[in-house]
Design a protein around this motif. Structure first.
Motif, PDB file in Angstrom:
ATOM      1  N   ALA A   7       4.384  55.073  33.606  1.00  0.00           N
ATOM      2  CA  ALA A   7       3.808  54.595  34.748  1.00  0.00           C
ATOM      3  C   ALA A   7       2.816  53.201  34.405  1.00  0.00           C
ATOM      4  O   ALA A   7       2.793  52.393  35.337  1.00  0.00           O
ATOM      5  CB  ALA A   7       2.965  55.772  35.363  1.00  0.00           C
ATOM      6  N   LEU A  10       4.873  50.353  34.151  1.00  0.00           N
ATOM      7  CA  LEU A  10       5.500  49.872  35.225  1.00  0.00           C
ATOM      8  C   LEU A  10       4.594  49.739  36.508  1.00  0.00           C
ATOM      9  O   LEU A  10       4.963  49.608  37.556  1.00  0.00           O
ATOM     10  CB  LEU A  10       6.542  50.951  35.695  1.00  0.00           C
ATOM     11  CG  LEU A  10       7.859  51.031  34.873  1.00  0.00           C
ATOM     12  CD1 LEU A  10       8.708  52.031  35.045  1.00  0.00           C
ATOM     13  CD2 LEU A  10       8.436  49.538  34.512  1.00  0.00           C
ATOM     14  N   ARG A  11       3.360  49.527  36.301  1.00  0.00           N
ATOM     15  CA  ARG A  11       2.244  49.767  37.094  1.00  0.00           C
ATOM     16  C   ARG A  11       2.304  48.387  38.130  1.00  0.00           C
ATOM     17  O   ARG A  11       2.179  48.519  39.358  1.00  0.00           O
ATOM     18  CB  ARG A  11       0.766  49.847  36.513  1.00  0.00           C
ATOM     19  CG  ARG A  11       0.581  48.575  35.938  1.00  0.00           C
ATOM     20  CD  ARG A  11      -0.786  48.532  35.379  1.00  0.00           C
ATOM     21  NE  ARG A  11      -1.977  49.288  36.048  1.00  0.00           N
ATOM     22  CZ  ARG A  11      -2.878  49.868  35.460  1.00  0.00           C
ATOM     23  NH1 ARG A  11      -3.179  49.639  34.069  1.00  0.00           N
ATOM     24  NH2 ARG A  11      -3.816  50.388  36.252  1.00  0.00           N
ATOM     25  N   ARG A  13       5.132  47.325  39.402  1.00  0.00           N
ATOM     26  CA  ARG A  13       6.306  47.438  40.323  1.00  0.00           C
ATOM     27  C   ARG A  13       6.094  48.010  41.459  1.00  0.00           C
ATOM     28  O   ARG A  13       5.595  49.079  41.582  1.00  0.00           O
ATOM     29  CB  ARG A  13       7.584  48.019  39.514  1.00  0.00           C
ATOM     30  CG  ARG A  13       8.085  47.280  38.536  1.00  0.00           C
ATOM     31  CD  ARG A  13       9.260  47.964  37.697  1.00  0.00           C
ATOM     32  NE  ARG A  13      10.168  48.110  38.802  1.00  0.00           N
ATOM     33  CZ  ARG A  13      11.487  47.704  38.625  1.00  0.00           C
ATOM     34  NH1 ARG A  13      12.057  47.313  37.318  1.00  0.00           N
ATOM     35  NH2 ARG A  13      12.360  48.087  39.355  1.00  0.00           N
ATOM     36  N   GLN A  14       6.288  47.235  42.487  1.00  0.00           N
ATOM     37  CA  GLN A  14       5.906  47.954  43.684  1.00  0.00           C
ATOM     38  C   GLN A  14       6.974  48.919  44.410  1.00  0.00           C
ATOM     39  O   GLN A  14       6.612  49.712  45.208  1.00  0.00           O
ATOM     40  CB  GLN A  14       5.936  47.079  45.108  1.00  0.00           C
ATOM     41  CG  GLN A  14       4.831  45.620  44.706  1.00  0.00           C
ATOM     42  CD  GLN A  14       3.465  45.874  45.226  1.00  0.00           C
ATOM     43  OE1 GLN A  14       3.379  46.579  46.472  1.00  0.00           O
ATOM     44  NE2 GLN A  14       2.571  45.401  44.714  1.00  0.00           N
ATOM     45  N   ASN A  15       8.166  48.944  43.753  1.00  0.00           N
ATOM     46  CA  ASN A  15       9.247  49.770  44.178  1.00  0.00           C
ATOM     47  C   ASN A  15       9.288  51.233  43.462  1.00  0.00           C
ATOM     48  O   ASN A  15      10.217  51.555  43.519  1.00  0.00           O
ATOM     49  CB  ASN A  15      10.523  49.122  44.304  1.00  0.00           C
ATOM     50  CG  ASN A  15      10.870  48.676  42.902  1.00  0.00           C
ATOM     51  OD1 ASN A  15      10.261  48.613  41.963  1.00  0.00           O
ATOM     52  ND2 ASN A  15      12.293  48.164  43.029  1.00  0.00           N
ATOM     53  N   THR A  16       8.271  51.378  42.767  1.00  0.00           N
ATOM     54  CA  THR A  16       8.443  52.514  41.673  1.00  0.00           C
ATOM     55  C   THR A  16       7.113  53.313  41.606  1.00  0.00           C
ATOM     56  O   THR A  16       6.106  53.020  41.480  1.00  0.00           O
ATOM     57  CB  THR A  16       8.430  52.070  40.151  1.00  0.00           C
ATOM     58  OG1 THR A  16       9.465  50.932  40.033  1.00  0.00           O
ATOM     59  CG2 THR A  16       8.642  53.207  39.449  1.00  0.00           C
ATOM     60  N   VAL A  17       7.415  54.624  42.045  1.00  0.00           N
ATOM     61  CA  VAL A  17       6.109  55.560  42.291  1.00  0.00           C
ATOM     62  C   VAL A  17       6.635  56.788  41.365  1.00  0.00           C
ATOM     63  O   VAL A  17       7.576  57.384  41.669  1.00  0.00           O
ATOM     64  CB  VAL A  17       5.961  56.008  43.598  1.00  0.00           C
ATOM     65  CG1 VAL A  17       4.953  56.990  43.723  1.00  0.00           C
ATOM     66  CG2 VAL A  17       5.534  54.482  44.433  1.00  0.00           C
ATOM     67  N   PHE A  18       5.723  57.418  40.745  1.00  0.00           N
ATOM     68  CA  PHE A  18       5.872  58.526  39.802  1.00  0.00           C
ATOM     69  C   PHE A  18       5.069  59.795  40.761  1.00  0.00           C
ATOM     70  O   PHE A  18       4.228  59.430  40.788  1.00  0.00           O
ATOM     71  CB  PHE A  18       5.332  58.528  38.398  1.00  0.00           C
ATOM     72  CG  PHE A  18       6.057  57.382  37.475  1.00  0.00           C
ATOM     73  CD1 PHE A  18       6.814  57.872  36.509  1.00  0.00           C
ATOM     74  CD2 PHE A  18       5.883  56.130  37.561  1.00  0.00           C
ATOM     75  CE1 PHE A  18       7.701  57.029  35.656  1.00  0.00           C
ATOM     76  CE2 PHE A  18       6.519  55.224  36.929  1.00  0.00           C
ATOM     77  CZ  PHE A  18       7.459  55.645  36.079  1.00  0.00           C
ATOM     78  N   ASN A  39       0.417  53.485  41.136  1.00  0.00           N
ATOM     79  CA  ASN A  39       2.073  54.242  41.309  1.00  0.00           C
ATOM     80  C   ASN A  39       2.322  55.600  40.859  1.00  0.00           C
ATOM     81  O   ASN A  39       3.458  55.766  40.597  1.00  0.00           O
ATOM     82  CB  ASN A  39       2.795  53.263  40.381  1.00  0.00           C
ATOM     83  CG  ASN A  39       2.682  53.232  38.818  1.00  0.00           C
ATOM     84  OD1 ASN A  39       1.680  53.573  38.531  1.00  0.00           O
ATOM     85  ND2 ASN A  39       3.549  52.761  37.986  1.00  0.00           N
ATOM     86  N   ALA A  58      13.612  62.202  44.894  1.00  0.00           N
ATOM     87  CA  ALA A  58      13.692  61.450  43.911  1.00  0.00           C
ATOM     88  C   ALA A  58      14.809  60.616  43.748  1.00  0.00           C
ATOM     89  O   ALA A  58      16.003  60.973  44.144  1.00  0.00           O
ATOM     90  CB  ALA A  58      13.102  62.310  42.602  1.00  0.00           C
ATOM     91  N   ASP A  59      14.693  59.251  43.100  1.00  0.00           N
ATOM     92  CA  ASP A  59      15.857  58.626  42.631  1.00  0.00           C
ATOM     93  C   ASP A  59      16.214  59.072  41.309  1.00  0.00           C
ATOM     94  O   ASP A  59      17.527  58.976  41.056  1.00  0.00           O
ATOM     95  CB  ASP A  59      15.505  57.199  42.707  1.00  0.00           C
ATOM     96  CG  ASP A  59      15.395  56.627  44.193  1.00  0.00           C
ATOM     97  OD1 ASP A  59      16.209  57.134  45.145  1.00  0.00           O
ATOM     98  OD2 ASP A  59      14.394  55.579  44.446  1.00  0.00           O
TER      99      ASP A  59
END
Length: 87
Positions: A7, A10-11, A13-18, A39, A58-59
């Protein structure tokens, strides 16, 4: 602590949430590790009737496991993740 590390990387990245769910013994350590990460969402343990909804949102599912736990076989959560039809 693999998920907080990912996380952090990838902080931006607007399209990635953990989303991390549970109230286990690692929760205080996870809370400290993700403090300030925009995120990451920490959720309490969800009731069983919400499990399908939770897994379906989840993706990608991540199931980190300590090396010592490997001798017990696959994680119990694995069957739910596989049943969700998500990677």
């Amino acid at each position: 602590m693999v998920i907080p590390a990912a996380a952090s990387l990838l902080r931006a990245r607007q399209n990635t949430v953990f989303v991390i769910c549970g109230d286990g013994v690692m929760k205080p350590d996870l809370q400290a590790a993700v403090a300030g990460l925009p995120n990451v969402r920490l959720l309490p343990l969800q009731p069983s009737e919400r499990l399908t909804e939770l897994l379906g949102m989840a993706d990608i599912h991540l199931l980190p496991q300590s090396p010592d736990a490997g001798r017990f076989g696959p994680s119990v959560q694995l069957s739910g993740c596989l049943a969700s039809g998500r990677p």
